[in-house]
Motif scaffolding. Structure first.
Motif, PDB file in Angstrom:
ATOM      1  N   ILE A 134      72.429  39.321   8.679  1.00 28.72           N
ATOM      2  CA  ILE A 134      72.382  38.372   9.738  1.00 28.72           C
ATOM      3  C   ILE A 134      71.495  38.664  10.368  1.00 28.72           C
ATOM      4  O   ILE A 134      71.261  38.675  11.311  1.00 28.72           O
ATOM      5  N   ASN A 135      70.675  39.928  10.094  1.00 24.69           N
ATOM      6  CA  ASN A 135      70.007  40.813  11.290  1.00 24.69           C
ATOM      7  C   ASN A 135      68.925  41.669  11.150  1.00 24.69           C
ATOM      8  O   ASN A 135      69.453  42.500   9.516  1.00 24.69           O
ATOM      9  N   MET A 149      70.687  44.992   9.451  1.00 28.84           N
ATOM     10  CA  MET A 149      71.355  45.235   7.996  1.00 28.84           C
ATOM     11  C   MET A 149      71.544  45.356   7.445  1.00 28.84           C
ATOM     12  O   MET A 149      71.957  46.461   6.246  1.00 28.84           O
ATOM     13  N   PHE A 190      83.375  43.062  15.954  1.00 30.24           N
ATOM     14  CA  PHE A 190      82.407  42.904  17.291  1.00 30.24           C
ATOM     15  C   PHE A 190      82.497  41.911  18.323  1.00 30.24           C
ATOM     16  O   PHE A 190      82.236  40.721  18.132  1.00 30.24           O
ATOM     17  N   ASN A 234      81.143  38.271  20.975  1.00 33.20           N
ATOM     18  CA  ASN A 234      80.261  37.127  20.157  1.00 33.20           C
ATOM     19  C   ASN A 234      81.870  35.891  20.045  1.00 33.20           C
ATOM     20  O   ASN A 234      80.784  34.812  20.441  1.00 33.20           O
ATOM     21  N   ARG A 258      81.004  34.290   9.796  1.00 30.68           N
ATOM     22  CA  ARG A 258      81.387  34.285  11.300  1.00 30.68           C
ATOM     23  C   ARG A 258      81.950  33.050  12.192  1.00 30.68           C
ATOM     24  O   ARG A 258      83.012  33.651  12.998  1.00 30.68           O
ATOM     25  N   ARG A 306      70.598  32.949  17.322  1.00 29.51           N
ATOM     26  CA  ARG A 306      72.347  32.846  17.822  1.00 29.51           C
ATOM     27  C   ARG A 306      72.454  31.931  18.979  1.00 29.51           C
ATOM     28  O   ARG A 306      73.633  31.680  18.625  1.00 29.51           O
ATOM     29  N   TYR A 343      67.839  41.014  18.817  1.00 31.25           N
ATOM     30  CA  TYR A 343      68.129  39.422  18.435  1.00 31.25           C
ATOM     31  C   TYR A 343      69.079  38.908  19.399  1.00 31.25           C
ATOM     32  O   TYR A 343      70.021  37.728  19.583  1.00 31.25           O
ATOM     33  N   HIS A 344      70.246  39.299  20.156  1.00 30.62           N
ATOM     34  CA  HIS A 344      71.284  39.297  20.951  1.00 30.62           C
ATOM     35  C   HIS A 344      70.822  39.669  22.552  1.00 30.62           C
ATOM     36  O   HIS A 344      70.438  41.355  22.692  1.00 30.62           O
ATOM     37  N   ASP A 373      72.378  41.339  24.567  1.00 31.14           N
ATOM     38  CA  ASP A 373      73.290  42.346  24.970  1.00 31.14           C
ATOM     39  C   ASP A 373      71.932  44.041  24.414  1.00 31.14           C
ATOM     40  O   ASP A 373      73.190  44.701  24.428  1.00 31.14           O
ATOM     41  N   SER A 418      75.075  47.562  11.103  1.00 35.47           N
ATOM     42  CA  SER A 418      75.060  45.971  11.357  1.00 35.47           C
ATOM     43  C   SER A 418      74.675  45.003  11.492  1.00 35.47           C
ATOM     44  O   SER A 418      75.042  44.238  13.160  1.00 35.47           O
ATOM     45  N   CYS A 430      79.015  45.168  21.782  1.00 31.28           N
ATOM     46  CA  CYS A 430      79.127  44.195  20.974  1.00 31.28           C
ATOM     47  C   CYS A 430      80.455  44.902  20.028  1.00 31.28           C
ATOM     48  O   CYS A 430      81.201  43.512  19.875  1.00 31.28           O
TER      49      CYS A 430
END
Ligand code: ARG
Length: 298
Positions: free
Chosen positions: A40-41, A44, A91, A94, A118, A168, A197-198, A200, A287, A293
């Motif tokens: 999902i990113n 991974m 994580f 999130n 998630r 996200r 992608y985040h 953070d 991941s 995270c």
């Protein structure tokens, strides 16, 4: 306050922003069932498109070291006990966002996770924070995705949040918070680069005036906005950014927990009077996550 996405849209003066407490407890999620089941990113899978595979006992060892590092510097550590079937549960940055308010209270906003694998993590955050007697808030239906502190980075000590949007989190969650808290200053950044992608993964405030950031994650107006909020903005060289140097956490304005093997950022931190604490998080990086995270500050 309106959401600002350009430097000239806000006063740029931190002294006008109400003060809030710095959250000094962390919530970690036990990684017994941590795994990689779906990419999902972009971090991974490997170059050939195979999903990365996690060494579970190494992951546990790395997570225990992180826990110990927090305890050694006096941070209060809380844990979510293991839950099977939730590969990203460790994580904890999130599934929620704990917002400190100028009146001294804290309020927990429950996330709307972008990926179904998630979704169920959120209820574990809800029951933990309920057990701690913190008030919980849910976003309205119209908010399609919102990934907590992954995209919401609190400015240390001020009622100001750095707000990312991209794959996200959409702008709708930030609009909700803006309407709910007229005194909250929200600075909005559109994430530019799928490797970050985040928010953070690309921004780590160290104290009220200092932050690490990854230039290529931001467009020019995002970079200007950051420069208007932090007097000392430290660019992370791309090779260290890709080694998750930007996913660091400074819980007390002094100690900086970060991925080991980022010598340039470590030496800058030392020069500026911070105390870097390098930690190996290789299993979690597979991941797409590292130190920041792996915790929820509350
Ligand atoms: N594999 C997880 C995901 O893609 C990693 C989450 C990392 N968390 C973070 N705050 N950057 O959702």
């Amino acid at each position: 306050m309106p959401i600002a996405n350009e430097a000239m849209q806000w006063s740029g003066s931190l002294s006008q922003i109400p003060k809030v407490q710095i959250l000094n407890r962390v919530l970690l999620g036990n990684p017994t069932h941590f795994s990689i089941e779906e990419a999902i990113n972009v971090h991974m899978e490997d170059e050939s498109g195979e999903l990365n595979s996690v060494d579970s006992s190494l992951a546990m060892e790395q997570w225990n070291n992180l826990k110990k590092a927090y305890r050694d510097i006096g941070t209060e550590v809380h844990e979510l006990s293991p839950v099977p079937g939730l590969p990203g549960y460790c994580f904890t940055a999130n599934p929620s966002l704990v917002l400190p308010l100028p009146d001294g209270n804290r309020i927990v906003w429950l996330s709307k996770m972008a990926h179904s694998s998630r979704f169920k993590e959120v209820e574990h955050h809800a029951s933990f924070f309920r057990s701690q007697n913190l008030p919980l808030k849910e976003f309205p239906e119209t908010v399609d995705r919102f990934e907590g502190c992954g995209d919401g980075i609190l400015h240390p000590g001020r009622f100001l949040i750095h707000a990312g949007t991209g794959s996200r989190s959409s702008i709708r969650g930030w609009e909700t918070l803006s309407a709910e808290y007229p005194d909250l200053q929200i600075l909005h950044y559109t994430l530019q680069d799928s490797r970050f992608y985040h928010l953070d993964t690309a921004l780590a405030p160290l104290n009220e005036n200092t932050a690490l950031f990854v230039p290529s994650a931001f467009d020019p107006s995002g970079q200007e906005l950051l420069a208007s909020a932090f007097e000392n903005l430290i660019p992370i060289p791309i090779e260290e950014a890709l080694h998750f140097a930007g996913n660091a956490h400074c819980p007390d304005g002094k100690h900086v927990l970060l991925q080991k093997g980022n010598p340039k950022i470590e030496s800058i931190l030392l020069r500026k009077g911070f105390h870097p604490i390098p930690l190996e998080t290789s299993e979690f990086r597979k991941s797409g996550g590292s130190v920041f995270c792996l915790k929820m500050a509350w």
